[in-house]
Design an enzyme around this catalytic site. Structure first.
Site, PDB file in Angstrom:
ATOM      1  N   LEU A 121      10.036 -21.101  -4.381  1.00 21.90           N
ATOM      2  CA  LEU A 121       9.172 -20.088  -3.756  1.00 21.90           C
ATOM      3  C   LEU A 121       7.797 -20.200  -4.390  1.00 21.90           C
ATOM      4  CD1 LEU A 121       8.847 -17.482  -1.940  1.00 21.90           C
ATOM      5  CD2 LEU A 121       9.366 -16.164  -4.014  1.00 21.90           C
TER       6      LEU A 121
ATOM      7  N   HIS B  70       2.740   3.115  -8.960  1.00 24.30           N
ATOM      8  CA  HIS B  70       2.497   1.692  -9.207  1.00 24.30           C
ATOM      9  C   HIS B  70       3.685   1.067  -9.946  1.00 24.30           C
ATOM     10  CE1 HIS B  70      -1.444   2.198  -7.615  1.00 24.30           C
ATOM     11  NE2 HIS B  70      -1.934   2.891  -8.638  1.00 24.30           N
TER      12      HIS B  70
ATOM     13  N   ASP C 252       0.833  -1.204   0.000  1.00 21.06           N
ATOM     14  CA  ASP C 252       0.000   0.000   0.000  1.00 21.06           C
ATOM     15  C   ASP C 252       0.870   1.257   0.000  1.00 21.06           C
ATOM     16  OD1 ASP C 252      -2.338   1.424  -0.062  1.00 21.06           O
ATOM     17  OD2 ASP C 252      -2.882   1.072   2.043  1.00 21.06           O
TER      18      ASP C 252
HETATM   19  C1  IPE Z   1      -5.604  -2.730  -0.296  1.00 27.98           C
HETATM   20  O1  IPE Z   1      -5.215  -1.420  -0.490  1.00 27.98           O
HETATM   21  C2  IPE Z   1      -5.607  -3.459  -1.607  1.00 27.98           C
HETATM   22  C3  IPE Z   1      -4.296  -3.687  -2.204  1.00 27.98           C
HETATM   23  C4  IPE Z   1      -3.150  -3.408  -1.668  1.00 27.98           C
HETATM   24  C5  IPE Z   1      -4.322  -4.328  -3.486  1.00 27.98           C
HETATM   25  P1  IPE Z   1      -6.272  -0.246  -0.677  1.00 27.98           P
HETATM   26  O2  IPE Z   1      -5.479   0.997  -0.768  1.00 27.98           O
HETATM   27  O3  IPE Z   1      -7.187  -0.550  -1.782  1.00 27.98           O
HETATM   28  O4  IPE Z   1      -7.095  -0.338   0.695  1.00 27.98           O
HETATM   29  P2  IPE Z   1      -7.981   0.729   1.461  1.00 27.98           P
HETATM   30  O5  IPE Z   1      -9.018   1.205   0.500  1.00 27.98           O
HETATM   31  O6  IPE Z   1      -7.084   1.838   1.881  1.00 27.98           O
HETATM   32  O7  IPE Z   1      -8.534  -0.021   2.616  1.00 27.98           O
HETATM   33  C1  IPE Z   2      -1.403   0.172  -3.430  1.00 30.78           C
HETATM   34  O1  IPE Z   2      -1.226   1.540  -3.482  1.00 30.78           O
HETATM   35  C2  IPE Z   2      -1.652  -0.425  -4.786  1.00 30.78           C
HETATM   36  C3  IPE Z   2      -3.026  -0.922  -4.964  1.00 30.78           C
HETATM   37  C4  IPE Z   2      -4.000  -0.856  -4.115  1.00 30.78           C
HETATM   38  C5  IPE Z   2      -3.309  -1.563  -6.227  1.00 30.78           C
HETATM   39  P1  IPE Z   2      -2.440   2.543  -3.503  1.00 30.78           P
HETATM   40  O2  IPE Z   2      -2.796   2.825  -4.915  1.00 30.78           O
HETATM   41  O3  IPE Z   2      -3.556   2.075  -2.656  1.00 30.78           O
HETATM   42  O4  IPE Z   2      -1.768   3.835  -2.880  1.00 30.78           O
HETATM   43  P2  IPE Z   2      -2.410   4.878  -1.878  1.00 30.78           P
HETATM   44  O5  IPE Z   2      -2.997   4.121  -0.741  1.00 30.78           O
HETATM   45  O6  IPE Z   2      -3.448   5.628  -2.645  1.00 30.78           O
HETATM   46  O7  IPE Z   2      -1.265   5.750  -1.467  1.00 30.78           O
HETATM   47 MG    MG Z   3      -4.053   2.364  -0.718  1.00 29.71          MG
END
Ligand code: IPE
Ligand code: IPE
Ligand code: MG
Length: 244
Positions: free
Chosen positions: A134, A40, A23
């Protein structure tokens, strides 16, 4: 720092299975004035680092959360970008992963993915199926509740067909209906970016998982970060409801 890759003894050894909620990609990009896709992209590099580190340390299972069942709520453009990166990642990495003994698996509902991605996932699984160094599971369009519901539906079908008695439904039987069948529960679950929630990840499987939260954003998650999380995990006492 040297991390002992000893046989997992349930408390202080190397975790057998590490799960990661990656995240903070968006915030990483925003802090640099970049579009979210750049976060990303950088996140994919952190995935490469994590798989290599797991292989070096002797972690046997790695599961990462790449796209949740709820991530469709994001703007279409971002969803497309994420799917594009998944496609690119598999196309570019498959050969090396296969050569390195990595078995790729995907969990989540594939029916909503585009045909070419569905094919690619299938191909990646088939081509790496014999590998054991793995077991690398990528959760795509995955939701823990959805996974549990699907298992319940499968069990209900089998019970209706007379193949299963309600009293036969033990934890072990239930687990055979989950997508994570044959993968042990995660020992350590790491979430980056400071958020402290599961966001629908591995709900059944994480009943006794050790949780680790770090403020580091996923694109900044280095080998050292993973080693630190494991080393912290090794200091914990897992009690499973017992007295230790
Ligand atoms: C959780 O992250 C999903 C992934 C890492 C793929 P999100 O960024 O979507 O989660 P919330 O919305 O903050 O809970
Ligand atoms: C995690 O990073 C990647 C996915 C959920 C696919 P985010 O895109 O949720 O990044 P933030 O939380 O907005 O910083
Ligand atoms: Mg996120």
């Amino acid at each position: 720092m040297a991390l002992a890759s000893s046989t997992y003894d349930g408390s202080s050894g190397m975790p057998t299975h590490v799960a990661i909620i990656m995240d903070g990609n968006g915030r990483w990009a925003k802090a640099r004035g970049l579009p979210r896709i750049e976060g990303h992209r950088k996140g994919v590099e952190a995935v490469r680092t994590a798989t290599k580190t797991c292989m070096d340390l002797g972690v046997e299972y790695l599961t990462i959360y790449a796209f949740s069942a709820e991530n469709w709520k994001r703007p279409l453009r971002e969803v497309d970008d994420l799917m594009g990166l998944l496609r690119l990642y598999i196309r570019r990495e498959l050969n090396e992963l296969r050569r390195n003994g990595v078995q790729l698996r995907f969990i989540g509902d594939r029916s909503r993915l585009s045909n070419d991605i569905m094919k690619l996932l299938q191909e990646a699984e088939t081509e790496t199926a014999v590998n054991r160094r793995l077991i690398f599971t990528v959760a795509v369009n995955y939701g823990g509740r959805q996974e549990i519901l699907e298992a319940v539906q499968g069990i209900a079908r089998d019970a209706k067909d007379g193949a299963l008695e309600p009293s036969d439904i033990t934890e072990a039987v239930f687990e055979r209906y989950l997508q994570s069948v044959d993968v042990p529960d995660p020992d350590l679950l790491i979430r980056t970016s400071g958020e402290q929630r599961l966001s629908n990840f591995l709900l059944w499987q994480s009943a006794y998982t050790e949780l680790a939260f770090t403020s580091t954003l996923w694109p900044d998650f280095t080998r050292q970060c993973l080693e630190d999380a494991i080393s912290d995990y090794q200091k914990r006492e897992r009690r499973y409801g017992g007295t230790g």
